[in-house]
Design a protein around this motif. Structure first.
Motif, PDB file in Angstrom:
ATOM      1  N   TYR A   1      65.800 -31.151  78.809  1.00  0.00           N
ATOM      2  CA  TYR A   1      64.571 -31.887  78.536  1.00  0.00           C
ATOM      3  C   TYR A   1      64.474 -32.289  77.062  1.00  0.00           C
TER       4      TYR A   1
ATOM      5  N   ASN B   1      58.697 -33.080  75.893  1.00  0.00           N
ATOM      6  CA  ASN B   1      58.322 -32.917  77.298  1.00  0.00           C
ATOM      7  C   ASN B   1      58.254 -31.453  77.728  1.00  0.00           C
TER       8      ASN B   1
ATOM      9  N   ARG C   1      54.525 -27.779  77.898  1.00  0.00           N
ATOM     10  CA  ARG C   1      54.959 -28.799  78.866  1.00  0.00           C
ATOM     11  C   ARG C   1      54.015 -29.987  78.842  1.00  0.00           C
TER      12      ARG C   1
ATOM     13  N   ASN D   1      53.971 -34.112  80.525  1.00  0.00           N
ATOM     14  CA  ASN D   1      54.605 -35.209  81.256  1.00  0.00           C
ATOM     15  C   ASN D   1      55.973 -34.812  81.810  1.00  0.00           C
ATOM     16  N   ALA D   2      56.048 -33.608  82.363  1.00  0.00           N
ATOM     17  CA  ALA D   2      57.297 -33.112  82.951  1.00  0.00           C
ATOM     18  C   ALA D   2      56.963 -32.039  83.969  1.00  0.00           C
TER      19      ALA D   2
END
Length: 466
Positions: free
Chosen positions: A57, A61, A76, A78-79
């Motif tokens: 990642y 994100n 975290r 948008n993941a």
């Protein structure tokens, strides 16, 4: 599940635990929350998880911060964890064994041991773990010169679908086949069945097409008495699924309908839906729901009847008493209990009552489905417990109204607050200054800070009992 070792299950549990924390926590707190593992092991797993996250990642994100002073925090935005879980579980011997079985139904034991640098005894132990997991489905693996899987073909295909769906949720992120080919077939099937071809639907359909076509390619055919022959599907198998026999097509659609991946208006199962071995259980379910919650509409009763019939068909194919099938209706019951404690207390009573009168239909999968149905049916006022609150204050009436409304809004996901004028009829007493009732209540600041909100929330949690 599926015979994965504790290491992989614990890593997933650690990730999900950290995702529910709003602040950094010491590794010792994580150890106590997870249980059954030492602090040293937790720290080792945290470093391995951090490495996997950094390789998978972008830091904006998802990232795991490990600080000796402030503790551990998972950030975290948008993941989700799909890629992370895939990366972790794909490294396991269990995954490697399942992939080879899905592709060929057997593989050379000696060659596998050489590839993965393990002994034959280690392979036997891993197969034993898998056999323990799949035993409820009358499926088993043997280890000799080859590792081979045995069982009813309808159950084996469902096992393979459950496994890949749990890890990948679809065909697109697997390395098993040309996913583009199966996604195109899925798109054609959506057009053929008049189904909205969303990416998620295409991914799941593509995976299910692959599982069935791979079985046919390796000459593993469905048994004559496969339960889904009960479906009276009038739609003919499309020409582009040219490998499917009629039995494959009936089974293919029947499982998708039973798992609630799609709904076809052209199925004609009215009698079967209302006359099956779960019919009495269905009646008990409806009666107990109305006894514990509210009266159901005819449409809601029909949905319960249809869902229980789906459970019958699935149970005839893939024993619902096992826990592998729950991947299709996985629920975080602890989170549900945190968000809706009063509702979950009502559901617990409902499910206990149902288990007594219909034990044949009270397994974990049907429980999860039932929880989703109950949550869908109950009115908002039953999601939260009604709590009467008395605010004793010398503040102006306008200011008191502001405090009441703010408390109601801030705590609406904890309880349904109703303000009353007399402390004797109140479940909870709040005060903004010294008062004879102070010993029984909670004193708040007139500015009503976040600390005040948390204090009232804790009092509500203790009162509700969750």
């Amino acid at each position: 599940m599926f015979g994965f070792s504790n290491e992989y299950k614990l890593k997933k549990e650690i990730i999900l635990y950290l995702d529910n924390q709003v602040e950094s926590v010491p590794s010792q707190v994580i150890t106590e929350a997870i249980g059954s593992v030492t602090s040293q092991t937790i720290r080792k797993y945290l470093l391995e998880i951090k490495e996997k996250i950094e390789a998978t990642y972008a830091p904006e994100n998802l990232r795991l911060e490990i600080n000796r002073r402030s503790g551990i925090q998972l950030l975290r935005q948008n993941a989700n964890f799909d890629l992370l879980f895939e990366t972790i579980f794909k490294e396991s011997l269990t995954y490697a064994i399942f992939v080879l079985l899905i592709e060929n139904r057997s593989f050379d034991s000696e060659e596998f041991c050489a590839t993965y640098h393990i002994s034959l005894s280690n392979l036997r132990r891993k197969v034993k773990d898998i056999n323990r997991a799949v035993k409820p489905y009358d499926i088993y693996l043997t280890v000799g010169r080859k590792v081979t899987i045995y069982g009813d073909e309808s159950s084996v295909r469902m096992l393979f679908f459950s496994f890949l769906y749990d890890i990948h949720h679809g065909i697109s992120t697997t390395d098993l086949a040309d996913s583009a080919t199966f996604l195109k077939l899925a798109e054609k099937l959506c057009q053929y069945l008049y189904i909205e071809p969303t990416p998620a639907v295409l991914d799941s359909l593509g995976l299910w097409i692959y599982i069935n076509e791979r079985a046919i390619d390796t000459a593993h055919f469905l048994e004559l008495g496969v339960a889904t022959n009960q479906f009276k599907i009038k739609i003919a198998c499309p020409e582009f699924l040219n490998k499917f026999a009629d039995r494959d097509w009936q089974y293919f659609l029947g499982i998708l309908i039973s798992l609630d991946f799609m709904e076809l208006s052209e199925t004609d199962n009215f009698q079967a839906e209302h006359e099956n071995r779960f019919s009495k259980a269905t009646t008990h379910w409806i009666d107990l729901f109305e006894e514990n919650f509210v009266e159901l509409t005819m449409a809601q009763k029909e949905l319960v009847t249809k869902t229980m019939y789906q459970n019958v068909l699935l149970d005839d194919t893939f024993c619902l008493a096992g826990n592998l099938i729950t991947v299709f209706e996985s629920l975080n019951s602890e989170e549900m209990r945190r968000l809706y404690p009063a509702f979950m207390n009502l559901f617990d009573k409902f499910w206990d009552d149902f288990g007594k009168v219909a034990p044949e239909a009270s397994n974990e999968f049907i429980k999860n489905r039932s929880l989703l149905l109950v949550f869908k049916f109950v009115p908002n006022e039953l999601l939260f417990r009604q709590v009467s609150v008395c605010l004793l204050s010398n503040l102006t009436l306008l200011k008191q109204d502001q405090i009441k409304r703010h408390l109601k809004n801030q705590l609406k996901n904890r309880a349904d607050l109703t303000f009353v004028g007399h402390s004797k009829v109140a479940d909870l007493i709040l005060l903004t200054e010294a008062h004879p009732e102070a010993e029984k209540g909670i004193i708040l600041s007139s500015t009503l800070s976040e600390q005040d909100i948390r204090t009232v929330e804790q009092a509500l949690r203790e009162f509700i009992g969750a």
